[in-house]
Design a protein around this motif. Structure first.
Motif, mmCIF file in Angstrom:
data_model
loop_
_atom_site.group_PDB
_atom_site.id
_atom_site.type_symbol
_atom_site.label_atom_id
_atom_site.label_comp_id
_atom_site.label_asym_id
_atom_site.label_seq_id
_atom_site.Cartn_x
_atom_site.Cartn_y
_atom_site.Cartn_z
ATOM 1 N N SER A 111 49.280 12.862 53.912
ATOM 2 C CA SER A 111 50.695 12.561 53.718
ATOM 3 C C SER A 111 51.343 13.466 52.680
ATOM 4 O O SER A 111 51.844 12.999 51.650
ATOM 5 C CB SER A 111 50.869 11.096 53.321
ATOM 6 N N ILE A 112 51.323 14.748 52.966
ATOM 7 C CA ILE A 112 51.963 15.730 52.101
ATOM 8 C C ILE A 112 52.863 16.592 52.971
ATOM 9 O O ILE A 112 52.428 17.101 54.002
ATOM 10 C CB ILE A 112 50.927 16.630 51.392
ATOM 11 N N LEU A 113 54.097 16.773 52.566
ATOM 12 C CA LEU A 113 55.047 17.567 53.348
ATOM 13 C C LEU A 113 54.856 19.058 53.061
ATOM 14 O O LEU A 113 55.741 19.721 52.547
ATOM 15 C CB LEU A 113 56.477 17.151 53.031
ATOM 16 N N ASP A 116 61.230 10.889 54.213
ATOM 17 C CA ASP A 116 61.135 12.163 53.506
ATOM 18 C C ASP A 116 61.073 13.310 54.507
ATOM 19 O O ASP A 116 60.316 13.253 55.484
ATOM 20 C CB ASP A 116 59.889 12.189 52.628
ATOM 21 N N THR A 117 61.849 14.325 54.243
ATOM 22 C CA THR A 117 61.851 15.515 55.090
ATOM 23 C C THR A 117 61.848 16.766 54.229
ATOM 24 O O THR A 117 62.196 16.724 53.044
ATOM 25 C CB THR A 117 63.084 15.548 56.018
ATOM 26 N N SER A 162 57.790 12.773 56.922
ATOM 27 C CA SER A 162 56.755 11.813 56.563
ATOM 28 C C SER A 162 56.629 10.721 57.624
ATOM 29 O O SER A 162 57.464 10.613 58.532
ATOM 30 C CB SER A 162 57.106 11.174 55.209
ATOM 31 N N TRP A 163 55.572 9.927 57.489
ATOM 32 C CA TRP A 163 55.325 8.848 58.457
ATOM 33 C C TRP A 163 56.535 7.925 58.580
ATOM 34 O O TRP A 163 56.924 7.555 59.684
ATOM 35 C CB TRP A 163 54.108 8.042 58.029
ATOM 36 N N SER A 164 57.092 7.554 57.467
ATOM 37 C CA SER A 164 58.206 6.608 57.502
ATOM 38 C C SER A 164 59.501 7.249 57.986
ATOM 39 O O SER A 164 60.432 6.547 58.366
ATOM 40 C CB SER A 164 58.432 6.043 56.109
ATOM 41 N N TYR A 203 50.120 10.955 59.544
ATOM 42 C CA TYR A 203 51.132 10.721 58.532
ATOM 43 C C TYR A 203 52.293 11.686 58.553
ATOM 44 O O TYR A 203 53.441 11.285 58.506
ATOM 45 C CB TYR A 203 50.494 10.750 57.147
ATOM 46 N N THR A 204 51.977 12.968 58.650
ATOM 47 C CA THR A 204 53.013 13.980 58.546
ATOM 48 C C THR A 204 53.117 14.769 59.839
ATOM 49 O O THR A 204 52.109 15.153 60.400
ATOM 50 C CB THR A 204 52.701 14.952 57.393
#
Length: 122
Positions: A102-104, A57-58, A52-54, A32-33
């Motif tokens: 999925s945590i930045l 988000d950065t 992030s996966w998508s 994910y990340t």
């Protein structure tokens, strides 16, 4: 297991640019990340950026915000770090990392590459 391989490091003059790449050994669907870190001689490993996966988000460290840009291409199983306005203090071994949560965050990454050397001359 996910194997990560970095490339794109080298020698560059201050003020120049480099683009680092990191390729994953398998599909990143379950990863994910992803993030970039660096470690200079005699210093602790430093978080630089996460995505992030998508890719929507950065997160950036203050030391590189506005100069570095993280991006990913999931179709190519690849992560990138565009580095501009490089300084001698940016000299380090640069690592890509990945994790299935999925945590930045700046820590707790599960998979690491072997690193690529970036040297910035003054």
């Amino acid at each position: 297991q996910v194997q990560l391989v970095e490339s794109g490091g080298g020698l560059v003059q201050a003020g120049g640019s480099l683009r680092l790449s990191c390729t994953a050994s398998r599909r990143t669907l379950n990863v994910y990340t992803m993030a970039w870190f660096r470690q200079a001689p005699g210093k602790e490993r430093e978080f630089l950026a996460a995505i992030s996966w998508s890719g929507r988000d950065t997160r950036y460290a203050d030391s590189v915000k506005g100069r570095f840009a993280i991006s990913r291409d999931n179709a190519r199983n690849s992560l990138y770090l565009q580095m501009n306005s490089l300084k001698p203090d940016d000299t380090a071994v640069y690592y890509c990392a990945a994790k299935t949560v999925s945590i930045l965050s700046t820590t707790d990454y599960d998979y690491w590459g072997q690193g690529t050397q970036v040297t910035v001359s003054s």
